[in-house]
Design a protein around this motif. Structure first.
Motif, PDB file in Angstrom:
ATOM      1  N   GLY A  81       0.805  -1.212   0.000  1.00  0.00           N
ATOM      2  CA  GLY A  81       0.000   0.000   0.000  1.00  0.00           C
ATOM      3  C   GLY A  81       0.838   1.263   0.000  1.00  0.00           C
ATOM      4  O   GLY A  81       0.414   2.320   0.482  1.00  0.00           O
ATOM      5  N   VAL A  82       2.042   1.162  -0.553  1.00  0.00           N
ATOM      6  CA  VAL A  82       2.985   2.279  -0.609  1.00  0.00           C
ATOM      7  C   VAL A  82       2.908   2.903  -1.998  1.00  0.00           C
ATOM      8  O   VAL A  82       2.623   2.219  -2.988  1.00  0.00           O
ATOM      9  N   ASP A  83       3.159   4.207  -2.095  1.00  0.00           N
ATOM     10  CA  ASP A  83       3.038   4.907  -3.368  1.00  0.00           C
ATOM     11  C   ASP A  83       4.388   5.460  -3.826  1.00  0.00           C
ATOM     12  O   ASP A  83       4.862   6.471  -3.309  1.00  0.00           O
ATOM     13  N   VAL A  84       4.996   4.801  -4.787  1.00  0.00           N
ATOM     14  CA  VAL A  84       6.278   5.213  -5.393  1.00  0.00           C
ATOM     15  C   VAL A  84       7.285   5.600  -4.305  1.00  0.00           C
ATOM     16  O   VAL A  84       7.675   6.765  -4.168  1.00  0.00           O
ATOM     17  N   ALA A  85       7.692   4.619  -3.518  1.00  0.00           N
ATOM     18  CA  ALA A  85       8.724   4.843  -2.494  1.00  0.00           C
ATOM     19  C   ALA A  85      10.046   5.130  -3.194  1.00  0.00           C
ATOM     20  O   ALA A  85      10.541   4.313  -3.961  1.00  0.00           O
ATOM     21  N   ARG A 101       7.282   9.690  -3.522  1.00  0.00           N
ATOM     22  CA  ARG A 101       7.559  10.754  -4.490  1.00  0.00           C
ATOM     23  C   ARG A 101       6.360  11.668  -4.731  1.00  0.00           C
ATOM     24  O   ARG A 101       6.512  12.889  -4.822  1.00  0.00           O
ATOM     25  N   ASN A 102       5.177  11.087  -4.847  1.00  0.00           N
ATOM     26  CA  ASN A 102       4.021  11.854  -5.308  1.00  0.00           C
ATOM     27  C   ASN A 102       3.156  12.406  -4.173  1.00  0.00           C
ATOM     28  O   ASN A 102       2.431  13.377  -4.372  1.00  0.00           O
ATOM     29  N   THR A 103       3.209  11.773  -2.982  1.00  0.00           N
ATOM     30  CA  THR A 103       2.405  12.274  -1.861  1.00  0.00           C
ATOM     31  C   THR A 103       3.183  13.260  -0.995  1.00  0.00           C
ATOM     32  O   THR A 103       2.571  13.975  -0.184  1.00  0.00           O
ATOM     33  N   GLY A 131       9.650  14.245 -10.991  1.00  0.00           N
ATOM     34  CA  GLY A 131       9.938  15.141  -9.881  1.00  0.00           C
ATOM     35  C   GLY A 131       9.056  14.859  -8.687  1.00  0.00           C
ATOM     36  O   GLY A 131       8.108  14.083  -8.749  1.00  0.00           O
ATOM     37  N   GLY A 132       9.370  15.507  -7.562  1.00  0.00           N
ATOM     38  CA  GLY A 132       8.592  15.349  -6.341  1.00  0.00           C
ATOM     39  C   GLY A 132       9.506  15.205  -5.147  1.00  0.00           C
ATOM     40  O   GLY A 132      10.558  15.836  -5.061  1.00  0.00           O
ATOM     41  N   LEU A 133       9.097  14.355  -4.211  1.00  0.00           N
ATOM     42  CA  LEU A 133       9.902  14.079  -3.011  1.00  0.00           C
ATOM     43  C   LEU A 133      10.805  12.892  -3.327  1.00  0.00           C
ATOM     44  O   LEU A 133      10.330  11.778  -3.520  1.00  0.00           O
TER      45      LEU A 133
END
Length: 394
Positions: A81-85, A101-103, A131-133
């Motif tokens: 349930g992780v989003d682009v770690a 990255r996205n959240t 890009g992102g975090l």
């Protein structure tokens, strides 16, 4: 002459490293557990004058990770349930922090799989692309200063910042910009961070889809950067700014081997990806040269290439001088040994197609690998995992 500009570090009578004049500590890599080593230093000034030697000390390193050849074994899921770690860094207690990255969220994850939210980098923005975090790192001084270093995309471009992580949360009022003015784009933002044995922070920065920046010494894009932990520029950087090496397209993975040398993984364009051994002031050829293709004369050649259809490397970690690279398009982890001639040999490929796209690979204090999936191309959030690979040392 005027002041100390640097130190020369001698190991068993032979120079083994240097440190800036402002340094009070340094790290020597590549030592053998249980073996006694003799160290002494001398100072030098900007004019090249050197002092006499310090008193000599004898130290014996204690055990760190397991010895031997690291072979991937059983794989278990630590978190789903992780989003682009994207970024992943281990804390002194054995748990990890990872970034989505996205959240723009950062989570703490324990070896038993307990996941808790540490906080959000609210200054981060996305690019509807890469890009992102992005990257995370901590300094060797984390136990006392509690700083977490972060690479993220912001309104004006990409930044390197630091923020304190205390009592399980990010302390938002400690957010501090260390580097900005890094151009951003939908793609090619780079984003990895790694502290070196010299106590400096290294960052991989993409060309932001303008390839000419990679050869421009005054641009921070298409480069490997090197800064002091407070964001200031080390006096021995080659171009008088944060740039350490140039001629990179979209570099990401960074790590140091037992000799304290920096290795880097880099996305190619349409022909080949590459792994490079980074030199101070080195020029790695982009956009004139992609891997070994193009006008490559006068540039530093990569140590490993493979077709972009088999690679697209994002994460890189080194265990006992074996380089592990996680690939997105290749959906694999590659393992290569660094030989005595500084070449990468004995390539092995693991997990091909087993876990979809793979983004980040890091080794914990027990010698096991934590691996992140990155199914970011399907547009579905929260369908990624963080995997633990039990490593077997032979």
């Amino acid at each position: 002459n005027v002041k100390v500009s640097g130190y020369d570090v001698f190991q068993d009578g032979v120079q083994s490293g240097t440190a800036d004049g402002t340094a009070t500590t340094t790290t020597i890599a590549g030592l053998t557990t249980g073996t006694a080593y003799r160290f002494k230093i001398r100072a030098r000034d900007a004019a090249g004058n050197v002092s006499g030697f310090s008193n000599e000390i004898t130290v014996t390193p204690s055990a760190s990770g397991p010895a031997g050849v690291p072979n991937p074994g059983q794989v278990t899921t630590l978190a789903s349930g992780v989003d682009v770690a994207w970024g992943e860094v281990f804390l002194p207690d054995g748990s990890a922090l990872f970034s989505e990255r996205n959240t723009f969220d950062i989570y703490r994850l324990t070896p038993s799989g307990q996941k808790t939210l540490a906080g959000k980098i609210s200054q981060a923005v996305g690019t509807n692309g890469e890009g992102g975090l992005l990257g995370l790192e901590i300094a060797p001084t984390f136990a006392t200063d509690h700083y977490l270093y972060v690479y993220h995309t912001a309104s004006e471009g990409n930044r390197v910042i630091r923020i304190k992580y205390e009592n399980g949360v990010l302390v938002q009022n400690t957010y501090q910009i260390l580097v900005q003015g890094i151009a951003k784009s939908q793609f090619h933002n780079g984003g990895r961070l790694r502290f070196g044995p010299d106590g400096k922070l290294y960052a991989s920065v993409g060309d932001a889809q303008t390839s000419s920046r990679a050869q421009d010494n005054n641009s921070l894009n298409g480069k490997i950067l090197r800064i002091n932990p407070d964001g200031s520029i080390p006096a021995d950087n080659p171009f008088g700014n944060a740039v350490w090496s140039k001629g990179h397209r979209n570099p990401q993975g960074l790590d140091f081997d037992s000799k304290g040398r920096l290795w880097e993984a880099e996305f190619g364009n349409t022909i080949m990806d590459e792994v490079n051994l980074i030199q101070k002031g080195g020029n790695y050829g982009w956009p004139n040269c992609e891997g070994t293709s193009g006008s490559c004369g006068g540039f530093i050649a990569p140590k490993k290439t493979w077709p972009t259809s088999d690679g697209c490397p994002s994460g890189l970690t080194i265990i006992n001088d074996y380089v592990f690279v996680a690939t997105t398009v290749g959906q694999s982890v590659y393992r290569m040994r660094i030989d005595q001639n500084s070449n990468l040999v004995e390539t092995q490929r693991y997990f091909q197609g087993s876990f979809d796209r793979l983004r980040t690979v890091e080794v914990d204090s027990a010698g096991d690998i934590w691996l992140t999936t990155t199914t970011d191309k399907d547009g579905v959030p929260n369908n990624d995992r963080i995997l633990k690979v039990d490593m077997v040392y032979s």
